[in-house]
Enzyme design. Sequence first.
Site, PDB file in Angstrom:
ATOM      1  N   ARG A 240     -14.565   8.247 -36.454  1.00 14.03           N
ATOM      2  CA  ARG A 240     -14.620   9.321 -37.399  1.00 14.03           C
ATOM      3  C   ARG A 240     -15.951   9.943 -36.953  1.00 14.03           C
ATOM      4  NH1 ARG A 240     -10.197   8.970 -39.272  1.00 14.03           N
ATOM      5  NH2 ARG A 240      -9.602   8.218 -41.089  1.00 14.03           N
ATOM      6  N   GLU A 269     -14.144  19.189 -40.119  1.00 13.25           N
ATOM      7  CA  GLU A 269     -12.888  19.650 -39.330  1.00 13.25           C
ATOM      8  C   GLU A 269     -12.351  20.659 -40.375  1.00 13.25           C
ATOM      9  OE1 GLU A 269     -10.394  16.261 -38.599  1.00 13.25           O
ATOM     10  OE2 GLU A 269     -11.862  15.445 -37.374  1.00 13.25           O
ATOM     11  N   HIS A 288      -8.375  16.083 -33.330  1.00 13.02           N
ATOM     12  CA  HIS A 288      -7.928  15.042 -34.197  1.00 13.02           C
ATOM     13  C   HIS A 288      -6.350  14.615 -33.740  1.00 13.02           C
ATOM     14  CE1 HIS A 288      -9.153  12.554 -38.113  1.00 13.02           C
ATOM     15  NE2 HIS A 288      -8.313  12.102 -37.350  1.00 13.02           N
TER      16      HIS A 288
END
Length: 329
Positions: A240, A269, A288
């Site tokens: 994370r 993000e 990601h």
Amino acid sequence: MKIAIVNSSSFGKIFPDHIKKLEKIGQVDRFEVDQNIDGKSLGQMLKGYQYIIASVTPFFDKEFFENVDDLRLISRHGIGYNNVDLTCAKEKGVIVSIVPSLVERDSVSENNITNLLALMRMTINSSKKVRDDKWEMRANFVGNSLYHKIVGVIGVGNTGSQVARTLREGFQCRVLGYDPYKDKLELEQFGVEKVDFETLLKKSDVICLCANLTKENYHMINKNTISKMKNGVYISNTARGALIDEKDMIEALKNKKVKALATDVMEVEPARYNHPYLQFDNVIITPHTSAYTKECLYAMGESCVNDVYNVHNKKLPKRCVQKESPFVE
């Protein structure tokens, strides 16, 4: 029945059969919303939907749950559930399920090491020079080997344990592990030496972040903890983004305390072209995509589809983080 797919960039797109399976139950609609949409607006938008397949955003908070009706399931297309208020979900009897950790384990651990190797061998930058017709600059890209390094793995769960096993058995690394939720024996089965956080920081040549995000470890990589690391440490993060204080990391990159950083996750993000990390040639950011293998995405999609089918048939999904509900027997 109505099924909403919210902010997922991959579910049903790589494998359209997952949509077709859901359409046997009811109407399927896709929503792309701002990650910071307020709960009331989100709830009103999704009112009347019984099932939601959700990405890492938006946040399903108290206001959201106050503005939906007949919602039965939020199935996370992933293993994290930080964006769901579990207390409010429980009060409303909404089941919250996640993808079983083993589904993502291999792909995410693989990407942690892939990005790490790309950093240490300067793969991306050297390849770019070939594209720029500057082959002769190859002497500028003398990297470091991963073999026989001391690697600290923070979070030795499903992903972290696989990272540790691969580094120990494949690269003959000495692996130190920090995980307050695992005992010494649990870590030893993966060839990991259980150490405290400070010991890991001081001894590691390389640090791999594989921990869940909690209130306790928010910004655990910060000015203070970075100061305890070896000079020239490599860091790879596929967990994370908020585990790292980005402001402090930028300073550590500037003063070369951190030799290089690879991260597949950001605190906010999506990251954009003007993010301060991108001023550094020794930083790799991937969007990601650690779980983005066809094998992993297929299994993740199947998991979400099965969650919907199970709740539709009044059965609990395979892995629930909130399972108290009047909608199952």
